[in-house]
Design a protein around this motif. Sequence first.
Motif, PDB file in Angstrom:
ATOM      1  N   LEU A  57       0.822  -1.208  -0.040  1.00 11.04           N
ATOM      2  CA  LEU A  57       0.013  -0.079  -0.067  1.00 11.04           C
ATOM      3  C   LEU A  57       0.924   1.397   0.040  1.00 11.04           C
ATOM      4  CD1 LEU A  57      -2.731  -1.098   2.684  1.00 11.04           C
ATOM      5  CD2 LEU A  57      -2.959  -0.942  -0.027  1.00 11.04           C
ATOM      6  N   LEU A  58       1.902   1.283   0.740  1.00 11.94           N
ATOM      7  CA  LEU A  58       2.859   2.364   0.750  1.00 11.94           C
ATOM      8  C   LEU A  58       3.409   2.786  -0.297  1.00 11.94           C
ATOM      9  CD1 LEU A  58       4.251   2.199   4.473  1.00 11.94           C
ATOM     10  CD2 LEU A  58       2.531   3.915   3.403  1.00 11.94           C
ATOM     11  N   THR A  59       3.876   1.509  -1.067  1.00 14.97           N
ATOM     12  CA  THR A  59       4.749   1.593  -2.377  1.00 14.97           C
ATOM     13  C   THR A  59       3.680   2.271  -3.417  1.00 14.97           C
ATOM     14  OG1 THR A  59       5.967  -0.393  -1.744  1.00 14.97           O
ATOM     15  CG2 THR A  59       5.894   0.268  -4.216  1.00 14.97           C
ATOM     16  N   VAL A  60       2.415   1.526  -3.619  1.00 11.10           N
ATOM     17  CA  VAL A  60       1.669   2.155  -4.487  1.00 11.10           C
ATOM     18  C   VAL A  60       1.198   3.970  -4.347  1.00 11.10           C
ATOM     19  CG1 VAL A  60      -0.671   1.677  -3.504  1.00 11.10           C
ATOM     20  CG2 VAL A  60      -0.304   1.618  -6.024  1.00 11.10           C
ATOM     21  N   LEU A  61       1.261   4.069  -3.071  1.00 11.74           N
ATOM     22  CA  LEU A  61       1.014   5.275  -2.826  1.00 11.74           C
ATOM     23  C   LEU A  61       2.375   6.325  -3.103  1.00 11.74           C
ATOM     24  CD1 LEU A  61      -0.818   7.396  -1.392  1.00 11.74           C
ATOM     25  CD2 LEU A  61       0.079   7.080   0.883  1.00 11.74           C
ATOM     26  N   LEU A  62       3.228   5.943  -2.705  1.00 11.48           N
ATOM     27  CA  LEU A  62       4.468   7.078  -2.895  1.00 11.48           C
ATOM     28  C   LEU A  62       5.275   6.579  -4.451  1.00 11.48           C
ATOM     29  CD1 LEU A  62       6.548   5.905   0.746  1.00 11.48           C
ATOM     30  CD2 LEU A  62       4.870   7.838  -0.238  1.00 11.48           C
ATOM     31  N   SER A  63       4.838   5.699  -5.274  1.00 15.24           N
ATOM     32  CA  SER A  63       5.524   5.689  -6.494  1.00 15.24           C
ATOM     33  C   SER A  63       5.500   6.877  -7.405  1.00 15.24           C
ATOM     34  CB  SER A  63       4.600   4.320  -7.261  1.00 15.24           C
ATOM     35  OG  SER A  63       5.172   3.148  -6.479  1.00 15.24           O
ATOM     36  N   ALA A  78      17.375   5.141  -5.780  1.00 14.13           N
ATOM     37  CA  ALA A  78      17.361   4.810  -4.521  1.00 14.13           C
ATOM     38  C   ALA A  78      17.290   6.259  -3.571  1.00 14.13           C
ATOM     39  CB  ALA A  78      18.652   4.225  -4.437  1.00 14.13           C
ATOM     40  N   VAL A  79      17.936   7.362  -3.871  1.00 13.43           N
ATOM     41  CA  VAL A  79      17.682   8.445  -3.263  1.00 13.43           C
ATOM     42  C   VAL A  79      16.503   8.838  -3.107  1.00 13.43           C
ATOM     43  CG1 VAL A  79      18.801  10.894  -3.093  1.00 13.43           C
ATOM     44  CG2 VAL A  79      20.300   8.922  -3.842  1.00 13.43           C
ATOM     45  N   ALA A  80      15.698   8.867  -4.478  1.00 16.79           N
ATOM     46  CA  ALA A  80      14.224   9.466  -4.636  1.00 16.79           C
ATOM     47  C   ALA A  80      13.411   8.510  -3.538  1.00 16.79           C
ATOM     48  CB  ALA A  80      13.623   9.347  -5.903  1.00 16.79           C
ATOM     49  N   ALA A  81      13.645   7.012  -3.439  1.00 19.65           N
ATOM     50  CA  ALA A  81      12.843   6.245  -2.787  1.00 19.65           C
ATOM     51  C   ALA A  81      13.053   6.491  -1.366  1.00 19.65           C
ATOM     52  CB  ALA A  81      13.202   4.789  -3.075  1.00 19.65           C
ATOM     53  N   LEU A  85       9.958   7.975   1.295  1.00 22.21           N
ATOM     54  CA  LEU A  85       9.885   7.448   2.715  1.00 22.21           C
ATOM     55  C   LEU A  85      10.272   8.289   4.038  1.00 22.21           C
ATOM     56  CD1 LEU A  85       8.937   4.610   3.608  1.00 22.21           C
ATOM     57  CD2 LEU A  85      11.270   3.784   3.708  1.00 22.21           C
ATOM     58  N   VAL A  86      11.304   9.199   3.901  1.00 21.60           N
ATOM     59  CA  VAL A  86      11.459   9.839   5.077  1.00 21.60           C
ATOM     60  C   VAL A  86      10.379  10.965   5.189  1.00 21.60           C
ATOM     61  CG1 VAL A  86      13.059  11.675   5.896  1.00 21.60           C
ATOM     62  CG2 VAL A  86      13.961   9.395   5.132  1.00 21.60           C
ATOM     63  N   LEU A  87      10.167  11.461   3.990  1.00 18.54           N
ATOM     64  CA  LEU A  87       8.894  12.630   4.173  1.00 18.54           C
ATOM     65  C   LEU A  87       7.689  11.859   4.736  1.00 18.54           C
ATOM     66  CD1 LEU A  87       9.674  14.358   0.847  1.00 18.54           C
ATOM     67  CD2 LEU A  87      10.195  15.141   3.000  1.00 18.54           C
ATOM     68  N   THR A  88       7.309  10.744   4.195  1.00 22.77           N
ATOM     69  CA  THR A  88       6.000  10.073   4.802  1.00 22.77           C
ATOM     70  C   THR A  88       6.075   9.947   6.152  1.00 22.77           C
ATOM     71  OG1 THR A  88       5.879   9.158   2.505  1.00 22.77           O
ATOM     72  CG2 THR A  88       4.651   7.922   4.494  1.00 22.77           C
ATOM     73  N   THR A 180       9.006  -1.562   1.749  1.00 24.31           N
ATOM     74  CA  THR A 180       8.823  -0.515   0.850  1.00 24.31           C
ATOM     75  C   THR A 180       9.964   0.078   0.407  1.00 24.31           C
ATOM     76  OG1 THR A 180       6.862  -0.046   2.538  1.00 24.31           O
ATOM     77  CG2 THR A 180       7.663   1.746   1.041  1.00 24.31           C
ATOM     78  N   LEU A 181      10.958   0.320   1.077  1.00 25.70           N
ATOM     79  CA  LEU A 181      12.362   0.915   0.407  1.00 25.70           C
ATOM     80  C   LEU A 181      12.375   0.097  -0.679  1.00 25.70           C
ATOM     81  CD1 LEU A 181      14.244   3.296   0.644  1.00 25.70           C
ATOM     82  CD2 LEU A 181      15.712   1.514   2.074  1.00 25.70           C
ATOM     83  N   PHE A 182      12.667  -1.191  -0.713  1.00 25.98           N
ATOM     84  CA  PHE A 182      13.261  -1.871  -1.783  1.00 25.98           C
ATOM     85  C   PHE A 182      12.012  -2.282  -2.918  1.00 25.98           C
ATOM     86  CE2 PHE A 182      16.587  -2.942   1.269  1.00 25.98           C
ATOM     87  CZ  PHE A 182      17.695  -3.016   0.474  1.00 25.98           C
ATOM     88  N   PHE A 183      10.839  -2.143  -2.374  1.00 32.03           N
ATOM     89  CA  PHE A 183       9.546  -2.156  -3.494  1.00 32.03           C
ATOM     90  C   PHE A 183       9.863  -0.859  -4.335  1.00 32.03           C
ATOM     91  CE2 PHE A 183       6.876  -5.202  -0.788  1.00 32.03           C
ATOM     92  CZ  PHE A 183       7.577  -6.242  -1.098  1.00 32.03           C
ATOM     93  N   LEU A 184      10.118   0.115  -3.722  1.00 23.33           N
ATOM     94  CA  LEU A 184      10.194   1.399  -4.361  1.00 23.33           C
ATOM     95  C   LEU A 184      11.488   1.277  -5.508  1.00 23.33           C
ATOM     96  CD1 LEU A 184       9.289   3.936  -1.647  1.00 23.33           C
ATOM     97  CD2 LEU A 184       7.993   3.403  -3.806  1.00 23.33           C
TER      98      LEU A 184
END
Length: 413
Positions: A57-63, A78-81, A85-88, A180-184
Amino acid sequence: MPTPPAVTPRPDPVPASVRAWAGWSWRALVILAALAVGLWLLSVVKVIVVPVAVALLLTVLLSPLVRGLHRHARLPRAVAAGTALVLTLALVIGLLTLAGRSIVNGIAELGEQAREGFAQLTDWLAEGPLKLSTAQLDDYVSQLQDAVASSGQQIASGALSVGVTVGHVVAGALIALFCTLFFLIDGRNIWAWVVGLLPRGSRERVHQAGRRGWVTLGAYTRTQILVAGVDAVGIGVGAAFLQLPLVVPLAVLVFFGSFIPFVGAIVTGSVAVLVALVTQGWGSALIMLAIVLVVQQFEGHVLQPFLMGHAVSLHPVAVLLVVTTGSLVAGIVGALFAVPIAAVLNTVVLYLHGHDKFPQLGTGDHVPIRAKGHPVLDRAVAAAAEAESEAQATREEQADAPDATPGGSPVTS
Protein backbone atom coordinates in the motif's frame (compact mmCIF):
# COMPACT_ATOMS: atom_id res chain seq x y z
CA MET A 1 -22.26 -71.73 -31.40
CA PRO A 2 -25.30 -69.84 -30.17
CA THR A 3 -25.00 -66.09 -29.80
CA PRO A 4 -25.22 -64.98 -26.16
CA PRO A 5 -28.20 -62.79 -25.41
CA ALA A 6 -27.56 -59.06 -25.36
CA VAL A 7 -27.25 -57.64 -21.90
CA THR A 8 -29.40 -54.59 -21.37
CA PRO A 9 -27.62 -52.09 -19.07
CA ARG A 10 -29.52 -51.23 -15.97
CA PRO A 11 -30.61 -47.63 -15.76
CA ASP A 12 -28.68 -45.60 -13.20
CA PRO A 13 -31.00 -45.08 -10.19
CA VAL A 14 -29.26 -41.76 -9.41
CA PRO A 15 -30.66 -38.91 -11.52
CA ALA A 16 -28.20 -36.95 -13.64
CA SER A 17 -28.97 -33.75 -11.73
CA VAL A 18 -28.01 -35.40 -8.43
CA ARG A 19 -24.75 -36.68 -9.94
CA ALA A 20 -23.96 -33.19 -11.23
CA TRP A 21 -24.68 -31.61 -7.85
CA ALA A 22 -22.56 -34.27 -6.13
CA GLY A 23 -19.65 -33.49 -8.45
CA TRP A 24 -19.95 -29.77 -7.78
CA SER A 25 -20.29 -30.42 -4.04
CA TRP A 26 -17.08 -32.39 -3.55
CA ARG A 27 -15.17 -29.93 -5.72
CA ALA A 28 -16.55 -27.05 -3.66
CA LEU A 29 -15.53 -28.84 -0.45
CA VAL A 30 -11.99 -29.30 -1.78
CA ILE A 31 -11.79 -25.61 -2.72
CA LEU A 32 -13.08 -24.55 0.71
CA ALA A 33 -10.59 -26.86 2.40
CA ALA A 34 -7.75 -25.36 0.36
CA LEU A 35 -8.91 -21.84 1.27
CA ALA A 36 -9.09 -22.81 4.95
CA VAL A 37 -5.54 -24.20 4.84
CA GLY A 38 -4.36 -21.04 3.07
CA LEU A 39 -5.99 -18.79 5.67
CA TRP A 40 -4.46 -20.88 8.46
CA LEU A 41 -1.01 -20.52 6.91
CA LEU A 42 -1.54 -16.76 6.59
CA SER A 43 -2.50 -16.57 10.26
CA VAL A 44 0.68 -18.43 11.20
CA VAL A 45 2.93 -16.02 9.28
CA LYS A 46 0.80 -12.90 9.78
CA VAL A 47 3.75 -11.12 11.38
CA ILE A 48 5.35 -11.24 7.91
CA VAL A 49 2.27 -11.06 5.67
CA VAL A 50 0.70 -7.96 7.23
CA PRO A 51 3.87 -5.79 7.00
CA VAL A 52 4.37 -6.85 3.37
CA ALA A 53 0.74 -5.88 2.61
CA VAL A 54 1.28 -2.51 4.30
CA ALA A 55 4.48 -2.11 2.26
CA LEU A 56 2.52 -2.70 -0.95
CA LEU A 57 0.00 0.00 0.00
CA LEU A 58 2.80 2.43 0.83
CA THR A 59 4.59 1.57 -2.40
CA VAL A 60 1.59 2.21 -4.60
CA LEU A 61 1.00 5.48 -2.74
CA LEU A 62 4.59 6.75 -2.94
CA SER A 63 5.42 5.55 -6.46
CA PRO A 64 4.25 8.80 -8.17
CA LEU A 65 6.37 10.87 -5.77
CA VAL A 66 9.41 8.68 -6.40
CA ARG A 67 8.94 8.94 -10.16
CA GLY A 68 8.65 12.72 -9.90
CA LEU A 69 11.82 13.03 -7.83
CA HIS A 70 13.64 10.67 -10.15
CA ARG A 71 12.60 12.37 -13.40
CA HIS A 72 12.27 16.03 -12.52
CA ALA A 73 14.71 16.43 -9.61
CA ARG A 74 17.26 14.12 -11.32
CA LEU A 75 17.75 12.11 -8.14
CA PRO A 76 18.94 8.50 -8.33
CA ARG A 77 16.06 6.11 -7.82
CA ALA A 78 17.41 4.87 -4.48
CA VAL A 79 17.78 8.45 -3.21
CA ALA A 80 14.29 9.34 -4.47
CA ALA A 81 12.78 6.30 -2.72
CA GLY A 82 14.56 7.11 0.54
CA THR A 83 13.48 10.77 0.36
CA ALA A 84 9.85 9.84 -0.23
CA LEU A 85 9.87 7.36 2.64
CA VAL A 86 11.50 9.85 5.03
CA LEU A 87 8.95 12.55 4.11
CA THR A 88 6.09 10.12 4.75
CA LEU A 89 7.52 9.10 8.12
CA ALA A 90 7.98 12.76 9.07
CA LEU A 91 4.35 13.50 8.18
CA VAL A 92 2.98 10.56 10.20
CA ILE A 93 5.22 11.26 13.19
CA GLY A 94 4.26 14.94 13.06
CA LEU A 95 0.55 14.12 13.13
CA LEU A 96 0.98 11.67 16.01
CA THR A 97 3.15 14.15 17.94
CA LEU A 98 0.61 16.92 17.48
CA ALA A 99 -2.18 14.60 18.61
CA GLY A 100 -0.13 13.41 21.58
CA ARG A 101 0.56 16.94 22.76
CA SER A 102 -3.12 17.80 22.52
CA ILE A 103 -3.99 14.71 24.56
CA VAL A 104 -1.40 15.56 27.24
CA ASN A 105 -2.63 19.16 27.47
CA GLY A 106 -6.31 18.28 27.54
CA ILE A 107 -6.38 15.05 29.53
CA ALA A 108 -6.61 16.82 32.88
CA GLU A 109 -9.50 18.99 31.74
CA LEU A 110 -11.19 16.00 30.16
CA GLY A 111 -10.79 13.97 33.35
CA GLU A 112 -12.36 16.71 35.45
CA GLN A 113 -15.24 17.05 33.00
CA ALA A 114 -15.66 13.28 32.96
CA ARG A 115 -15.98 13.25 36.75
CA GLU A 116 -18.59 16.00 36.53
CA GLY A 117 -20.42 14.06 33.85
CA PHE A 118 -20.38 10.94 36.01
CA ALA A 119 -21.80 12.93 38.91
CA GLN A 120 -24.56 14.27 36.66
CA LEU A 121 -25.31 10.72 35.48
CA THR A 122 -25.55 9.57 39.10
CA ASP A 123 -27.95 12.38 39.92
CA TRP A 124 -30.08 11.52 36.90
CA LEU A 125 -30.23 7.85 37.94
CA ALA A 126 -31.33 8.89 41.43
CA GLU A 127 -33.83 11.59 40.39
CA GLY A 128 -34.85 10.40 36.93
CA PRO A 129 -37.35 7.74 35.87
CA LEU A 130 -35.34 4.90 37.44
CA LYS A 131 -35.50 6.42 40.98
CA LEU A 132 -32.46 4.52 42.22
CA SER A 133 -31.60 5.18 45.84
CA THR A 134 -28.20 6.35 47.02
CA ALA A 135 -27.61 3.01 48.76
CA GLN A 136 -28.26 1.13 45.52
CA LEU A 137 -25.89 3.37 43.59
CA ASP A 138 -23.19 2.96 46.23
CA ASP A 139 -23.69 -0.79 46.11
CA TYR A 140 -23.32 -0.85 42.30
CA VAL A 141 -20.17 1.29 42.51
CA SER A 142 -18.63 -0.97 45.18
CA GLN A 143 -19.43 -4.06 43.08
CA LEU A 144 -17.72 -2.45 40.12
CA GLN A 145 -14.66 -1.64 42.24
CA ASP A 146 -14.54 -5.20 43.59
CA ALA A 147 -14.77 -6.60 40.05
CA VAL A 148 -11.86 -4.42 38.93
CA ALA A 149 -9.79 -5.39 41.98
CA SER A 150 -10.48 -9.12 41.55
CA SER A 151 -9.42 -9.03 37.91
CA GLY A 152 -5.86 -7.94 38.67
CA GLN A 153 -4.39 -11.19 37.36
CA GLN A 154 -6.29 -10.89 34.08
CA ILE A 155 -5.13 -7.28 33.77
CA ALA A 156 -1.52 -8.34 34.36
CA SER A 157 -1.73 -11.10 31.74
CA GLY A 158 -3.40 -8.63 29.39
CA ALA A 159 -0.55 -6.18 29.95
CA LEU A 160 1.92 -8.96 29.12
CA SER A 161 0.07 -9.78 25.92
CA VAL A 162 0.03 -6.08 25.07
CA GLY A 163 3.81 -6.02 25.52
CA VAL A 164 4.17 -8.96 23.13
CA THR A 165 1.84 -7.23 20.67
CA VAL A 166 3.88 -4.03 20.86
CA GLY A 167 6.99 -6.05 20.06
CA HIS A 168 5.25 -7.59 17.05
CA VAL A 169 4.10 -4.14 15.92
CA VAL A 170 7.63 -2.75 16.12
CA ALA A 171 9.05 -5.72 14.21
CA GLY A 172 6.27 -5.45 11.64
CA ALA A 173 6.91 -1.71 11.21
CA LEU A 174 10.60 -2.34 10.53
CA ILE A 175 9.75 -5.08 8.01
CA ALA A 176 7.20 -2.81 6.31
CA LEU A 177 9.69 0.07 6.01
CA PHE A 178 12.43 -2.22 4.70
CA CYS A 179 10.13 -3.84 2.12
CA THR A 180 8.69 -0.47 1.06
CA LEU A 181 12.16 0.93 0.41
CA PHE A 182 13.19 -1.98 -1.81
CA PHE A 183 9.80 -2.18 -3.54
CA LEU A 184 10.24 1.48 -4.50
CA ILE A 185 13.83 0.97 -5.64
CA ASP A 186 13.63 -2.39 -7.42
CA GLY A 187 9.94 -3.30 -7.54
CA ARG A 188 9.87 -4.01 -11.28
CA ASN A 189 12.71 -6.51 -11.11
CA ILE A 190 11.12 -8.20 -8.07
CA TRP A 191 7.83 -8.53 -9.96
CA ALA A 192 9.69 -9.81 -13.03
CA TRP A 193 11.40 -12.46 -10.91
CA VAL A 194 8.06 -13.56 -9.41
CA VAL A 195 6.39 -13.80 -12.83
CA GLY A 196 9.43 -15.64 -14.21
CA LEU A 197 8.81 -18.47 -11.75
CA LEU A 198 5.56 -19.31 -13.56
CA PRO A 199 5.29 -21.52 -16.67
CA ARG A 200 6.30 -19.62 -19.80
CA GLY A 201 2.86 -19.87 -21.37
CA SER A 202 1.12 -18.12 -18.49
CA ARG A 203 3.65 -15.36 -17.77
CA GLU A 204 2.21 -12.77 -20.12
CA ARG A 205 -1.40 -13.09 -18.91
CA VAL A 206 -0.32 -13.02 -15.27
CA HIS A 207 1.88 -9.99 -15.93
CA GLN A 208 -0.91 -8.05 -17.64
CA ALA A 209 -3.42 -9.04 -14.94
CA GLY A 210 -0.95 -7.93 -12.28
CA ARG A 211 -0.48 -4.54 -13.97
CA ARG A 212 -4.22 -3.93 -13.89
CA GLY A 213 -4.48 -5.10 -10.29
CA TRP A 214 -1.71 -2.64 -9.38
CA VAL A 215 -3.64 0.22 -11.03
CA THR A 216 -6.75 -0.75 -9.07
CA LEU A 217 -4.79 -0.85 -5.81
CA GLY A 218 -3.37 2.60 -6.49
CA ALA A 219 -6.81 4.02 -7.29
CA TYR A 220 -8.22 2.55 -4.07
CA THR A 221 -5.38 3.90 -1.91
CA ARG A 222 -5.55 7.44 -3.25
CA THR A 223 -9.34 7.54 -3.12
CA GLN A 224 -9.43 6.19 0.43
CA ILE A 225 -6.97 8.86 1.57
CA LEU A 226 -9.24 11.52 0.04
CA VAL A 227 -12.32 10.05 1.74
CA ALA A 228 -10.51 9.81 5.09
CA GLY A 229 -9.33 13.41 4.76
CA VAL A 230 -12.86 14.65 4.09
CA ASP A 231 -14.18 12.74 7.13
CA ALA A 232 -11.39 14.05 9.37
CA VAL A 233 -11.83 17.67 8.26
CA GLY A 234 -15.63 17.54 8.54
CA ILE A 235 -15.76 16.04 12.02
CA GLY A 236 -12.76 18.08 13.19
CA VAL A 237 -14.37 21.34 12.08
CA GLY A 238 -17.59 20.33 13.82
CA ALA A 239 -15.74 19.55 17.05
CA ALA A 240 -13.87 22.87 16.85
CA PHE A 241 -17.17 24.71 16.28
CA LEU A 242 -18.55 23.16 19.46
CA GLN A 243 -15.26 24.02 21.24
CA LEU A 244 -14.70 20.45 22.32
CA PRO A 245 -11.36 19.41 23.83
CA LEU A 246 -9.00 17.10 21.94
CA VAL A 247 -10.06 18.35 18.50
CA VAL A 248 -6.78 17.40 16.81
CA PRO A 249 -6.66 13.86 18.30
CA LEU A 250 -10.27 13.34 17.24
CA ALA A 251 -9.49 14.44 13.68
CA VAL A 252 -6.41 12.20 13.53
CA LEU A 253 -8.42 9.28 14.95
CA VAL A 254 -11.17 9.81 12.34
CA PHE A 255 -8.57 9.99 9.54
CA PHE A 256 -6.94 6.68 10.41
CA GLY A 257 -10.22 5.02 11.35
CA SER A 258 -11.80 5.90 8.01
CA PHE A 259 -9.46 3.47 6.26
CA ILE A 260 -11.85 0.78 7.48
CA PRO A 261 -15.02 1.47 5.45
CA PHE A 262 -18.29 1.86 7.35
CA VAL A 263 -16.97 0.39 10.63
CA GLY A 264 -14.18 2.92 11.15
CA ALA A 265 -16.43 5.92 10.51
CA ILE A 266 -19.06 4.64 12.95
CA VAL A 267 -16.57 3.92 15.74
CA THR A 268 -14.63 7.18 15.44
CA GLY A 269 -17.83 9.18 15.13
CA SER A 270 -19.10 7.54 18.31
CA VAL A 271 -15.93 8.63 20.11
CA ALA A 272 -16.53 12.25 19.07
CA VAL A 273 -20.14 12.09 20.28
CA LEU A 274 -19.01 10.54 23.58
CA VAL A 275 -16.46 13.33 24.15
CA ALA A 276 -19.19 15.92 23.52
CA LEU A 277 -21.53 14.13 25.93
CA VAL A 278 -18.93 13.92 28.70
CA THR A 279 -17.68 17.47 28.37
CA GLN A 280 -20.75 19.53 27.45
CA GLY A 281 -23.84 17.41 28.00
CA TRP A 282 -26.69 16.07 25.91
CA GLY A 283 -27.20 19.17 23.77
CA SER A 284 -23.66 19.24 22.38
CA ALA A 285 -23.72 15.45 22.02
CA LEU A 286 -26.83 15.63 19.82
CA ILE A 287 -25.31 18.42 17.71
CA MET A 288 -22.08 16.42 17.34
CA LEU A 289 -24.14 13.37 16.39
CA ALA A 290 -25.88 15.39 13.70
CA ILE A 291 -22.50 16.59 12.35
CA VAL A 292 -21.16 13.05 12.26
CA LEU A 293 -24.28 11.81 10.45
CA VAL A 294 -24.09 14.60 7.87
CA VAL A 295 -20.41 13.85 7.16
CA GLN A 296 -21.07 10.12 6.90
CA GLN A 297 -24.10 10.66 4.65
CA PHE A 298 -21.97 12.85 2.37
CA GLU A 299 -19.34 10.15 2.31
CA GLY A 300 -21.83 7.33 1.75
CA HIS A 301 -23.94 9.02 -0.95
CA VAL A 302 -21.40 11.20 -2.75
CA LEU A 303 -17.80 10.11 -2.17
CA GLN A 304 -18.25 6.35 -1.97
CA PRO A 305 -20.51 5.87 -5.05
CA PHE A 306 -18.68 8.30 -7.33
CA LEU A 307 -15.06 8.02 -6.18
CA MET A 308 -14.69 4.66 -4.48
CA GLY A 309 -17.18 2.92 -6.76
CA HIS A 310 -15.27 4.11 -9.81
CA ALA A 311 -11.93 3.21 -8.27
CA VAL A 312 -12.69 -0.36 -7.18
CA SER A 313 -15.87 -1.18 -9.16
CA LEU A 314 -17.54 -2.71 -6.11
CA HIS A 315 -21.12 -2.09 -5.05
CA PRO A 316 -21.53 -0.57 -1.56
CA VAL A 317 -23.35 -3.75 -0.47
CA ALA A 318 -20.37 -5.80 -1.63
CA VAL A 319 -18.02 -3.46 0.26
CA LEU A 320 -20.07 -3.87 3.46
CA LEU A 321 -20.16 -7.67 3.15
CA VAL A 322 -16.44 -7.85 2.37
CA VAL A 323 -15.53 -5.67 5.36
CA THR A 324 -17.76 -7.72 7.66
CA THR A 325 -16.26 -11.00 6.43
CA GLY A 326 -12.73 -9.66 6.78
CA SER A 327 -13.38 -8.50 10.33
CA LEU A 328 -14.83 -11.91 11.26
CA VAL A 329 -11.87 -13.76 9.77
CA ALA A 330 -8.97 -11.53 10.84
CA GLY A 331 -10.32 -8.76 13.06
CA ILE A 332 -9.18 -5.19 12.43
CA VAL A 333 -6.47 -6.30 10.00
CA GLY A 334 -9.03 -8.20 7.95
CA ALA A 335 -11.39 -5.23 7.87
CA LEU A 336 -8.53 -2.95 6.78
CA PHE A 337 -7.33 -5.11 3.88
CA ALA A 338 -10.64 -6.68 2.83
CA VAL A 339 -11.68 -4.03 0.30
CA PRO A 340 -8.31 -3.64 -1.52
CA ILE A 341 -7.93 -7.43 -1.74
CA ALA A 342 -11.46 -7.81 -3.11
CA ALA A 343 -10.94 -4.95 -5.58
CA VAL A 344 -7.66 -6.37 -6.91
CA LEU A 345 -9.11 -9.88 -7.19
CA ASN A 346 -12.13 -8.50 -9.02
CA THR A 347 -9.91 -6.73 -11.58
CA VAL A 348 -7.56 -9.70 -12.04
CA VAL A 349 -10.33 -12.30 -12.40
CA LEU A 350 -12.24 -10.12 -14.87
CA TYR A 351 -9.12 -9.67 -16.99
CA LEU A 352 -8.34 -13.39 -16.99
CA HIS A 353 -11.91 -14.03 -18.20
CA GLY A 354 -11.65 -11.58 -21.06
CA HIS A 355 -13.01 -8.35 -19.53
CA ASP A 356 -10.31 -5.69 -19.43
CA LYS A 357 -11.16 -2.77 -17.11
CA PHE A 358 -8.12 -0.83 -18.28
CA PRO A 359 -7.81 -1.34 -22.05
CA GLN A 360 -5.76 1.86 -22.28
CA LEU A 361 -2.88 -0.01 -20.66
CA GLY A 362 -2.55 -2.18 -23.74
CA THR A 363 -0.09 -5.05 -23.65
CA GLY A 364 3.10 -3.01 -23.35
CA ASP A 365 5.73 -4.63 -21.18
CA HIS A 366 6.81 -2.30 -18.38
CA VAL A 367 9.13 -4.86 -16.81
CA PRO A 368 12.79 -4.54 -17.84
CA ILE A 369 14.18 -7.37 -19.96
CA ARG A 370 16.96 -9.22 -18.18
CA ALA A 371 19.84 -11.37 -19.40
CA LYS A 372 19.16 -14.58 -21.26
CA GLY A 373 18.71 -17.59 -19.03
CA HIS A 374 17.43 -15.56 -16.06
CA PRO A 375 13.94 -16.78 -15.03
CA VAL A 376 12.18 -13.49 -15.69
CA LEU A 377 9.61 -12.06 -18.00
CA ASP A 378 11.40 -11.92 -21.37
CA ARG A 379 8.42 -11.58 -23.67
CA ALA A 380 10.09 -9.21 -26.14
CA VAL A 381 13.13 -11.44 -26.60
CA ALA A 382 11.02 -14.58 -26.92
CA ALA A 383 8.68 -12.93 -29.43
CA ALA A 384 11.57 -11.76 -31.60
CA ALA A 385 13.14 -15.22 -31.57
CA GLU A 386 9.82 -16.86 -32.42
CA ALA A 387 9.22 -14.43 -35.31
CA GLU A 388 12.69 -15.11 -36.70
CA SER A 389 12.14 -18.88 -36.43
CA GLU A 390 8.82 -18.66 -38.25
CA ALA A 391 10.37 -16.54 -40.99
CA GLN A 392 13.20 -19.05 -41.41
CA ALA A 393 10.71 -21.93 -41.60
CA THR A 394 8.71 -20.07 -44.24
CA ARG A 395 11.83 -19.48 -46.34
CA GLU A 396 12.75 -23.16 -46.11
CA GLU A 397 9.25 -24.25 -47.18
CA GLN A 398 9.33 -21.90 -50.16
CA ALA A 399 12.76 -23.21 -51.16
CA ASP A 400 11.58 -26.86 -51.05
CA ALA A 401 8.29 -26.26 -52.93
CA PRO A 402 8.21 -26.68 -56.78
CA ASP A 403 8.21 -23.35 -58.59
CA ALA A 404 5.13 -23.96 -60.68
CA THR A 405 1.81 -22.37 -61.26
CA PRO A 406 -1.45 -24.35 -60.74
CA GLY A 407 -1.55 -25.01 -64.49
CA GLY A 408 1.87 -26.60 -64.59
CA SER A 409 3.73 -23.76 -66.31
CA PRO A 410 7.04 -22.75 -64.78
CA VAL A 411 7.10 -19.52 -62.88
CA THR A 412 9.50 -16.99 -64.17
CA SER A 413 11.15 -14.65 -61.77
